[in-house]
Design a protein around this motif. Structure first.
Motif, short mmCIF file in Angstrom:
data_model
loop_
_atom_site.label_atom_id
_atom_site.label_comp_id
_atom_site.label_asym_id
_atom_site.label_seq_id
_atom_site.Cartn_x
_atom_site.Cartn_y
_atom_site.Cartn_z
N LYS A 1 -8.69 -0.61 -9.45
CA LYS A 1 -10.17 -0.39 -9.64
C LYS A 1 -10.85 -1.63 -9.53
O LYS A 1 -12.27 -0.98 -8.82
N ASP A 2 -10.77 -2.53 -9.15
CA ASP A 2 -10.80 -3.68 -8.39
C ASP A 2 -12.13 -3.51 -6.59
O ASP A 2 -13.03 -3.56 -6.21
N ALA A 3 -10.77 -2.86 -6.31
CA ALA A 3 -11.22 -2.21 -4.97
C ALA A 3 -11.93 -1.15 -4.54
O ALA A 3 -12.67 -0.28 -3.39
N GLY A 4 -12.05 -0.79 -5.74
CA GLY A 4 -12.53 0.88 -5.96
C GLY A 4 -12.01 2.19 -5.01
O GLY A 4 -13.20 3.39 -4.84
N SER A 5 -10.86 2.32 -5.28
CA SER A 5 -10.19 2.77 -4.68
C SER A 5 -10.64 4.41 -5.64
O SER A 5 -10.78 3.75 -6.61
N THR A 6 -10.26 5.61 -5.19
CA THR A 6 -10.36 6.90 -6.41
C THR A 6 -9.10 6.86 -6.93
O THR A 6 -7.87 7.25 -5.80
N PHE A 7 -8.04 7.52 -7.65
CA PHE A 7 -7.24 8.16 -9.13
C PHE A 7 -7.25 9.40 -8.40
O PHE A 7 -7.91 9.94 -8.95
N ALA B 1 -1.53 -5.07 -1.21
CA ALA B 1 -2.22 -4.40 -0.49
C ALA B 1 -3.26 -3.82 -0.86
O ALA B 1 -4.09 -3.57 0.11
N ALA B 2 -3.60 -3.79 -2.18
CA ALA B 2 -5.20 -3.36 -2.70
C ALA B 2 -6.18 -3.99 -2.77
O ALA B 2 -7.39 -3.78 -2.00
N LYS B 3 -5.53 -5.27 -1.52
CA LYS B 3 -6.92 -6.02 -0.83
C LYS B 3 -7.25 -5.10 0.03
O LYS B 3 -9.12 -5.98 0.81
N ALA B 4 -6.34 -4.33 0.77
CA ALA B 4 -7.34 -3.97 1.91
C ALA B 4 -8.00 -1.95 1.20
O ALA B 4 -8.35 -1.43 2.05
N LYS B 5 -8.25 -2.50 0.33
CA LYS B 5 -9.49 -0.98 -0.48
C LYS B 5 -9.08 -0.14 0.22
O LYS B 5 -9.58 0.56 0.50
N PRO B 6 -7.73 0.50 -0.65
CA PRO B 6 -8.19 1.78 0.02
C PRO B 6 -8.66 2.77 -1.07
O PRO B 6 -9.47 2.38 -2.15
N THR B 7 -8.71 3.96 -0.13
CA THR B 7 -10.29 4.66 -0.12
C THR B 7 -9.46 5.48 -1.76
O THR B 7 -9.88 6.00 -2.33
N TYR B 8 -7.79 5.90 -1.36
CA TYR B 8 -7.49 7.07 -2.18
C TYR B 8 -6.17 6.75 -2.60
O TYR B 8 -5.34 5.84 -1.97
N PHE B 9 -5.81 6.45 -3.71
CA PHE B 9 -4.80 6.11 -4.59
C PHE B 9 -3.84 6.93 -5.66
O PHE B 9 -4.37 7.54 -6.54
#
Ligand code: ZN
Length: 301
Positions: free
Chosen positions: A146-152, A118-126
């Motif tokens: 991290k590759d998707a640029g999500s904010t943890f 699901a990370a392929k859908a580039k989550p904005t926030y995780f």
């Protein structure tokens, strides 16, 4: 509580007020006040949002994956099941190409393995419980995000606007130790008078602590409720259900050797008059709710 906009609101330019402006404001204010005297029928100050909120309990076998969409198409994914293949099928079927908010309730494989896909859908926030997993699956998930640029973010009782729906993150109480289940992150979604609540695999010590905190997020009635821990005997209990007052419970479960769902849990739901839906019998279970609190249920089988 911190409130975050998934799409940040545009900031208004600052403006100084001059004497002439003040006079104009006074005149406008007086006119409004006079007009208000003539109003007889009270109008609703906050009209209910239009459209429907979809809460979809994806059939991922033994595990959890709940896909929630706002009327505006904003997407929340809570957990991802244990299979990347299964999640890939769901992503295609339900056109999950962008995830605005992804929550891992805890780091067990039956909740996070599918999130790698699901990370392929580039989550904005995780959001997670702050306890790092100790598995390769967890490492793969962190790399993918991290590759998707999500904010943890660690669960911290944040509130998000998911379009016109509101998402409240329920942080694990302090003192739960290092057990993943007992540090499950809770998620409540409110769309007008339509409410959903899911709390991962939280066991009795965690829900008892939430009860003693008198958290507003666990107050029922709740139209759509996820059975805790796939219907295990150490999940839902009477004091908890008395507070939550669920109308429908979905047990996200597949073939397993744990005895899920247990007769104890099934009897508890029956005794509380809760409608039971099982993903192992019905496939994916979907609730479509309106802001007036009415809803429809659809099942795959
Ligand atoms: Zn689980």
């Amino acid at each position: 509580m911190k409130k975050r906009q998934l799409s940040p609101a545009r900031r208004q330019p600052e403006r100084r007020t001059s004497g002439a402006d003040l006079l104009a404001l006074l005149v406008v204010g007086l006119t409004v006040a006079l007009a208000a005297c003539n109003i007889t029928a009270p109008s609703d100050p906050t009209p209910e949002p239009a459209g429907t909120l979809t809460v979809r309990f994806l059939d991922v076998g033994q595990g959890d994956a709940i896909l929630i969409r706002s009327p505006e198409g904003k997407t929340l994914l809570v957990d991802g099941g244990r299979s990347t293949t299964r999640m890939a099928e769901h992503m295609q079927k339900y056109s999950i190409d962008k995830i605005d908010l992804m929550v891992a309730t805890h780091a067990d494989a039956d909740h996070i393995a599918g999130l790698v896909e699901a990370a392929k859908a580039k989550p904005t926030y995780f959001i997670n419980n702050g306890l790092a997993g100790t598995t390769q699956t967890w490492d793969r998930l962190v790399t993918a995000l991290k590759d998707a640029g999500s904010t943890f973010q660690k669960a911290n009782n944040q509130v998000f606007n998911l379009g016109s729906a509101r998402v409240s993150i329920i942080a694990p109480p302090a003192g739960m130790g290092g057990d993943q289940n007992e540090n499950s992150v809770g998620v409540r979604v409110d769309f007008g008078k339509f409410h959903a609540l899911m709390t991962g695999d939280a066991e009795k010590p965690e829900t008892t602590a939430w009860l003693s905190q008198n958290r507003p997020e666990i107050e029922g009635p709740i139209q759509v409720y996820k059975s805790i821990h796939h219907g295990a005997a150490n999940g839902d209990h009477q004091a908890w259900l008395t507070r939550v007052r669920p109308q429908n419970v979905v047990i996200s479960v597949g073939s397993n050797t744990y005895g899920h769902p247990t007769q104890t849990a099934l009897d508890l739901y029956a005794a509380n008059g809760v409608n039971i839906y099982r993903t192992d019998e019905l496939g994916t279970v979907t609730f479509t709710g309106k802001a007036d609190g009415t809803y429809k249920v659809n099942t795959e089988r």
